[in-house]
Design an enzyme around this catalytic site. Sequence first.
Site, PDB file in Angstrom:
ATOM      1  N   LEU A   1       0.864  -1.174   0.000  1.00 37.89           N
ATOM      2  CA  LEU A   1       0.000   0.000   0.000  1.00 37.89           C
ATOM      3  C   LEU A   1       0.901   1.224   0.000  1.00 37.89           C
ATOM      4  CD1 LEU A   1      -2.822   1.434   0.468  1.00 37.89           C
ATOM      5  CD2 LEU A   1      -2.316   1.247   2.913  1.00 37.89           C
ATOM      6  N   GLY A   2       0.698   2.114  -0.960  1.00 41.57           N
ATOM      7  CA  GLY A   2       1.525   3.308  -1.053  1.00 41.57           C
ATOM      8  C   GLY A   2       1.257   4.284   0.082  1.00 41.57           C
TER       9      GLY A   2
ATOM     10  N   GLY B   1       0.915   7.903  -0.421  1.00 39.44           N
ATOM     11  CA  GLY B   1       0.503   9.207  -0.900  1.00 39.44           C
ATOM     12  C   GLY B   1      -0.927   9.555  -0.527  1.00 39.44           C
TER      13      GLY B   1
ATOM     14  N   HIS C   1       2.739 -11.497  -4.070  1.00 38.97           N
ATOM     15  CA  HIS C   1       2.456 -10.712  -5.268  1.00 38.97           C
ATOM     16  C   HIS C   1       0.999 -10.810  -5.713  1.00 38.97           C
ATOM     17  CE1 HIS C   1       3.460  -9.403  -9.550  1.00 38.97           C
ATOM     18  NE2 HIS C   1       4.046  -8.495  -8.803  1.00 38.97           N
TER      19      HIS C   1
ATOM     20  N   LYS D   1      -2.862 -10.043  -6.193  1.00 41.20           N
ATOM     21  CA  LYS D   1      -3.660  -8.810  -6.192  1.00 41.20           C
ATOM     22  C   LYS D   1      -5.132  -9.197  -6.301  1.00 41.20           C
ATOM     23  CE  LYS D   1       0.574  -7.409  -7.281  1.00 41.20           C
ATOM     24  NZ  LYS D   1       0.947  -6.677  -8.472  1.00 41.20           N
TER      25      LYS D   1
ATOM     26  N   ASP E   1     -17.703  -7.830   0.206  1.00 42.84           N
ATOM     27  CA  ASP E   1     -18.858  -8.699   0.389  1.00 42.84           C
ATOM     28  C   ASP E   1     -18.786  -9.862  -0.600  1.00 42.84           C
ATOM     29  OD1 ASP E   1     -19.731  -7.191   2.501  1.00 42.84           O
ATOM     30  OD2 ASP E   1     -21.164  -6.019   1.337  1.00 42.84           O
TER      31      ASP E   1
END
Length: 575
Positions: A130-131, A133, A222, A224, A229
């Site tokens: 999670l970045g 910014g 890795h 994603k 729900d």
Amino acid sequence: MCPVVKGQLSPLALLEMTFSPASSSSSFSLCVKEKTWFSGPSLNESPSVLSPWLLLAPLLSPAVPQVTSPPCCLCPEGVHRFQWIRNLVPEFGVSSSHVSVLSSPTEFFELMKGQIKAARRRVVMASLYLGTGPLEQELVDCLESTLEKSLQAKFPSDLKVSILLDFTRGSRGRKNSRTMLLPLLQRFPEQVRVSLFHTPNLRGLLRLLIPERFNETIGLQHIKVYLFDNSVILSGANLSDSYFTNRQDRYVFLQDCPEIADFFTELVDAVGDVSLQLQGDDTVQVVEGMVHPYRGDRAAYCKAANKRVMDVINSARTRQQMLHTQTFHSDSLLTHEDAAAAGDRRPAPDTWIYPLIQMKPFEIQIDEIVTETLLTEAERGAKVYLTTGYFNLTQAYMDLVLGTRAEYQILLASPEVNGFFGAKGVAGAIPAAYVHIEQQFFSEVCSLGQQARVQLQEYWRRGWTFHAKGTWQLARSRPTQDSRGTGLWLYLTGSSLPCLTLIGSPNFGYRSVHRDLEAQIAIVTESRALQQQLHQEQEQLYLRSGVVSSATFEQPSRQVKLWVKMVTPLIKNFF
């Protein structure tokens, strides 16, 4: 009888296997589900001719339960030629109306925020990191707001949030993924779980000596998957600002698919259980009773992790088989009208989803087996579109691309849109290393005279980077002959719509196959509308590309320094 193969199949074991003859002729057959699916050349032929067919041998491993039900006219048995995949993983039949293909990072980001705000029961997010910014903070704020509402509602919900990230990437820098999520953990300790996967291959002296960033080359989480729900987004995109704005990836949204959502929830929970658990004080702990990933015995840890993940895959596969039997093989079958009258208004499936998992550190190689088999099966006249943000195919994949008869159009990132372009230090040379690998592959294509069959294309878009990966497979154009056989996955004369796509986290490179934890799905569909969506997605990506030729590598930007050429063979398996 099909041959019985015991234990894990090594390359030598494959060569030593014996096959039962299909008939009095000199050919042989590989038996799956007590049915002949593939036939190949004579065992008397040379190994170079035979070897691609041996790639199908892992499908015969007793670790994969056999489906012995005979085909029938009631179930989708035989409707498409890829149902052999359900010998390995659960098969989820859905209506194509529940499947949407997204096209842009902004659409992906806005959909995630909307789904988080609407979630009532669960939010499950698996990503590399999670970045840190403002856009990533906006995502965290959405989670916080939804959790707060769940507590303040007139009838409080039991909303749970589970986040799985990589330990090394998520811990990089003073401000990192962990510090971004600590406020959620501290405020909602009973509802939020943050798991940090640590590869078992980074341990001991190696862990002490390799510096930050470089330690990420050993192995990563890795996968994603973004789940809300009963709806799921499968993608190759991470939770970082560039993936929300100007980094092109692929995304598919499976809406209201409870069985698929349950599977990926259980999968993320399984990987989470063998990961380190982030605490409110920024420390980490092992789940009680679990072997430590880098302090404990490596073999014991990997064995426990294999069992935990395979239990999820096998139990889901059993559930889907039972559902299939109840739906299509019950003695008291309901007609569509009776089912609708009983309140079941779900349309009949015209699309099948197969989750493909690759976790080589845990000896789980399902995605590798399926991908190699798909490439092996690709026939003359078929067309395969393959995209990867990092062109670094395994030797096995390269051999299959160069050795089979299908046409290939491979889309890869030009150096300017490579994610490492302009990076500082050694990382800045990585785009040049990819150019070198690309040039070597292109030279091999030319030396074999395969330019008409295998074509490379480079994606370029000003101000953007390219991270898309996946395959689209097209059938030969010929008239449909039999609605119960292979005909329904084929196309009408002159059609060029895909019948299968792979979408998810793998890059088809050494890391994806051997080092990292990966997951993608195979989507097989009969729906012309969904095929059109997939076709438009592929066209939009390829429209922004140029064909690679010998002149491409004469450009000044493609000149690779000698030291990069010398180092690339030594480090190509780490990026």
